[in-house]
Design an enzyme around this catalytic site. Structure first.
Site, PDB file in Angstrom:
ATOM      1  N   ASP A  16       0.875  -1.169   0.000  1.00  0.00           N
ATOM      2  CA  ASP A  16       0.000   0.000   0.000  1.00  0.00           C
ATOM      3  C   ASP A  16       0.920   1.229   0.000  1.00  0.00           C
ATOM      4  O   ASP A  16       2.116   1.107   0.310  1.00  0.00           O
ATOM      5  CB  ASP A  16      -0.865  -0.026   1.273  1.00  0.00           C
ATOM      6  CG  ASP A  16      -1.588   1.289   1.504  1.00  0.00           C
ATOM      7  OD1 ASP A  16      -2.226   1.786   0.563  1.00  0.00           O
ATOM      8  OD2 ASP A  16      -1.505   1.822   2.634  1.00  0.00           O
ATOM      9  N   ASP A  18      -0.248   5.116   0.831  1.00  0.00           N
ATOM     10  CA  ASP A  18      -0.567   6.136   1.844  1.00  0.00           C
ATOM     11  C   ASP A  18      -0.630   5.520   3.232  1.00  0.00           C
ATOM     12  O   ASP A  18      -1.409   4.597   3.483  1.00  0.00           O
ATOM     13  CB  ASP A  18      -1.891   6.819   1.498  1.00  0.00           C
ATOM     14  CG  ASP A  18      -1.782   7.565   0.187  1.00  0.00           C
ATOM     15  OD1 ASP A  18      -0.888   8.419   0.083  1.00  0.00           O
ATOM     16  OD2 ASP A  18      -2.561   7.271  -0.738  1.00  0.00           O
ATOM     17  N   GLY A  60      -9.870  10.232  -3.066  1.00  0.00           N
ATOM     18  CA  GLY A  60     -10.072  11.664  -2.873  1.00  0.00           C
ATOM     19  C   GLY A  60     -11.419  12.165  -3.374  1.00  0.00           C
ATOM     20  O   GLY A  60     -12.081  12.963  -2.701  1.00  0.00           O
ATOM     21  N   LYS A  61     -11.837  11.713  -4.533  1.00  0.00           N
ATOM     22  CA  LYS A  61     -13.119  12.167  -5.089  1.00  0.00           C
ATOM     23  C   LYS A  61     -14.258  11.645  -4.219  1.00  0.00           C
ATOM     24  O   LYS A  61     -15.189  12.371  -3.874  1.00  0.00           O
ATOM     25  CB  LYS A  61     -13.285  11.676  -6.540  1.00  0.00           C
ATOM     26  CG  LYS A  61     -12.271  12.266  -7.505  1.00  0.00           C
ATOM     27  CD  LYS A  61     -12.567  11.909  -8.952  1.00  0.00           C
ATOM     28  CE  LYS A  61     -12.247  10.469  -9.318  1.00  0.00           C
ATOM     29  NZ  LYS A  61     -10.828  10.131  -9.378  1.00  0.00           N
ATOM     30  N   ARG A  63     -14.009  10.848  -1.131  1.00  0.00           N
ATOM     31  CA  ARG A  63     -13.929  11.501   0.184  1.00  0.00           C
ATOM     32  C   ARG A  63     -14.628  12.862   0.155  1.00  0.00           C
ATOM     33  O   ARG A  63     -15.326  13.239   1.094  1.00  0.00           O
ATOM     34  CB  ARG A  63     -12.451  11.650   0.579  1.00  0.00           C
ATOM     35  CG  ARG A  63     -12.208  12.120   1.994  1.00  0.00           C
ATOM     36  CD  ARG A  63     -10.769  11.901   2.395  1.00  0.00           C
ATOM     37  NE  ARG A  63     -10.437  10.496   2.358  1.00  0.00           N
ATOM     38  CZ  ARG A  63      -9.261   9.992   1.967  1.00  0.00           C
ATOM     39  NH1 ARG A  63      -8.286  10.805   1.596  1.00  0.00           N
ATOM     40  NH2 ARG A  63      -9.058   8.701   1.944  1.00  0.00           N
ATOM     41  N   THR A 130      -5.163   3.086  -3.375  1.00  0.00           N
ATOM     42  CA  THR A 130      -6.350   3.817  -3.787  1.00  0.00           C
ATOM     43  C   THR A 130      -5.991   5.156  -4.437  1.00  0.00           C
ATOM     44  O   THR A 130      -6.780   5.725  -5.171  1.00  0.00           O
ATOM     45  CB  THR A 130      -7.191   4.069  -2.513  1.00  0.00           C
ATOM     46  OG1 THR A 130      -7.598   2.811  -2.022  1.00  0.00           O
ATOM     47  CG2 THR A 130      -8.388   4.914  -2.769  1.00  0.00           C
ATOM     48  N   ASN A 135       0.338  10.380  -8.053  1.00  0.00           N
ATOM     49  CA  ASN A 135       0.806  10.572  -6.675  1.00  0.00           C
ATOM     50  C   ASN A 135       1.846   9.520  -6.297  1.00  0.00           C
ATOM     51  O   ASN A 135       2.799   9.815  -5.568  1.00  0.00           O
ATOM     52  CB  ASN A 135      -0.365  10.483  -5.685  1.00  0.00           C
ATOM     53  CG  ASN A 135      -1.403  11.565  -5.897  1.00  0.00           C
ATOM     54  OD1 ASN A 135      -1.155  12.521  -6.633  1.00  0.00           O
ATOM     55  ND2 ASN A 135      -2.554  11.422  -5.269  1.00  0.00           N
ATOM     56  N   ASP A 190      -1.634  -0.253   6.314  1.00  0.00           N
ATOM     57  CA  ASP A 190      -1.620   0.551   7.544  1.00  0.00           C
ATOM     58  C   ASP A 190      -3.012   0.771   8.120  1.00  0.00           C
ATOM     59  O   ASP A 190      -3.125   1.355   9.200  1.00  0.00           O
ATOM     60  CB  ASP A 190      -1.018   1.937   7.273  1.00  0.00           C
ATOM     61  CG  ASP A 190      -1.959   2.785   6.428  1.00  0.00           C
ATOM     62  OD1 ASP A 190      -2.293   2.360   5.306  1.00  0.00           O
ATOM     63  OD2 ASP A 190      -2.405   3.841   6.903  1.00  0.00           O
TER      64      ASP A 190
HETATM   65  C1  XBP Z   1      -5.412   6.065   0.412  1.00  0.00           C
HETATM   66  C2  XBP Z   1      -6.464   7.024   0.217  1.00  0.00           C
HETATM   67  C3  XBP Z   1      -6.316   7.992  -0.828  1.00  0.00           C
HETATM   68  C4  XBP Z   1      -5.674   9.301  -0.534  1.00  0.00           C
HETATM   69  C5  XBP Z   1      -6.136  10.292  -1.564  1.00  0.00           C
HETATM   70  O1  XBP Z   1      -5.953   4.857   0.921  1.00  0.00           O
HETATM   71  O2  XBP Z   1      -7.502   6.961   0.832  1.00  0.00           O
HETATM   72  O3  XBP Z   1      -7.616   8.284  -1.148  1.00  0.00           O
HETATM   73  O4  XBP Z   1      -6.037   9.780   0.743  1.00  0.00           O
HETATM   74  O5  XBP Z   1      -5.798   9.927  -2.830  1.00  0.00           O
HETATM   75  P1  XBP Z   1      -5.072   3.541   0.911  1.00  0.00           P
HETATM   76  P2  XBP Z   1      -6.533  10.545  -4.110  1.00  0.00           P
HETATM   77  O6  XBP Z   1      -3.785   3.877   1.596  1.00  0.00           O
HETATM   78  O7  XBP Z   1      -5.873   2.563   1.725  1.00  0.00           O
HETATM   79  O8  XBP Z   1      -4.871   3.117  -0.519  1.00  0.00           O
HETATM   80  O9  XBP Z   1      -6.976  11.925  -3.759  1.00  0.00           O
HETATM   81  O10 XBP Z   1      -5.478  10.555  -5.191  1.00  0.00           O
HETATM   82  O11 XBP Z   1      -7.701   9.660  -4.470  1.00  0.00           O
HETATM   83 MG    MG Z   2      -3.012   3.144   3.448  1.00  0.00          MG
END
Ligand code: XBP
Ligand code: MG
Length: 263
Positions: A16, A18, A60-61, A63, A130, A135, A190
């Site tokens: 993963d 983030d 992000g979208k 969210r 995700t 990014n 995580d």
């Molecule tokens: C990561 C996320 C991502 C970022 C935003 O989740 O939730 O949505 O916060 O990314 P994970 P974007 O670590 O479980 O994959 O704005 O590019 O969608």
């Molecule tokens: Mg994560």
């Protein structure tokens, strides 16, 4: 390489991004969202605390849509916001990648060492996240260098699958692309949504928690650590058995995988 490692069924590490490779959410994604809101002249501002609640939804979208649906009173919902979300999100991605290019967001302890060791030992590498593909590329480029993008055989990211985490789709996609079965791979996550996704794809999963995820339910993980750690910066084991190890290296990854696949 010890005998156990030679005989392992384990072929690939799937990461993963983030929260796992780097603590990107609070000082990266959150800040970029706020900069995009400002750029669009909006009065939205996501505090550290609010953002923690918004992390219930990945993407992000998705969210932003969740924020509109669950956090705003009807009279405060800007007109035409749904149609504006893709544009807002594109601005957020620009702000986020700019932020990464300043080197402001480092990798978590032990990540670079583990990836280097995995490469030296011939384990295949992939990413299942995700977040938006740009990014991932920006994070890898500004931490491990531009060449590192090639180290990952598959970068499964963003909208490549319609159902984001906690759905298993992104991990299933990565497995299919690598032509590997779940018991030949191990996942690094995580968060609870991440673990639901990897477990849903039948992957043994190593969790490294962070401030936003420390209270999550990690019952199906093969081990829960506070970090991967380094020799001089040992991890704390929150749940599971690290067999006396003090940081996560390939031998421990292999042992954990072995225990999981042999039950
Ligand atoms: C990561 C996320 C991502 C970022 C935003 O989740 O939730 O949505 O916060 O990314 P994970 P974007 O670590 O479980 O994959 O704005 O590019 O969608
Ligand atoms: Mg994560």
């Amino acid at each position: 390489m010890n005998t156990e490692t030679n005989n392992t069924k384990l072929k690939a590490f799937i990461f993963d991004v983030d929260g796992t490779l780097s603590d990107t959410e609070r000082d990266g994604h959150r800040v970029a969202f706020n900069r995009a809101f400002e750029e669009f002249g909006m009065d939205w501002h996501w505090s550290v605390e609010t953002y923690g609640e918004l992390l219930a939804v990945t993407g992000g979208k998705e969210r932003m849509k969740f924020y509109v649906d669950k956090f705003l009173d009807k009279e405060n919902i800007p007109e035409g916001i749904e149609a504006k979300i893709p544009e807002l999100h594109a601005a957020k991605t620009r702000h986020y990648t700019e932020l990464l290019s300043t080197g402001a967001i480092p990798l978590r302890p032990g990540v670079e060492r583990l990836i280097d060791e995995a490469r030296q030992r011939g384990f295949r590498l992939a990413i299942a996240t995700t977040t938006t593909p740009e990014n991932v590329t920006a994070l890898l480029t500004h931490t491990l260098g531009a060449d590192s993008i090639e180290w990952f055989e598959v970068i499964a990211a963003g909208d490549i699958v319609p159902a984001k985490k906690p759905g298993p789709d992104i991990y299933q996609y990565a497995l299919k692309e690598m032509n590997l079965s779940a018991d030949e791979c191990i996942a690094f996550e995580d968060s609870e949504n991440g673990l639901k996704s990897s477990s849903g794809a039948n992957l043994c999963t190593i969790i490294t928690i962070n401030d936003y995820t420390k209270e999550h339910d990690f019952g199906s993980a093969c081990i829960v650590l506070d970090q991967m750690g380094e020799a001089e910066q040992p991890f704390t084991v929150i749940a599971g058995n690290a067999n006396q190890a003090s940081f996560l290296n390939c031998n421990l990854v292999v042992e954990l995988h072995q225990q999981a696949v042999t039950g």
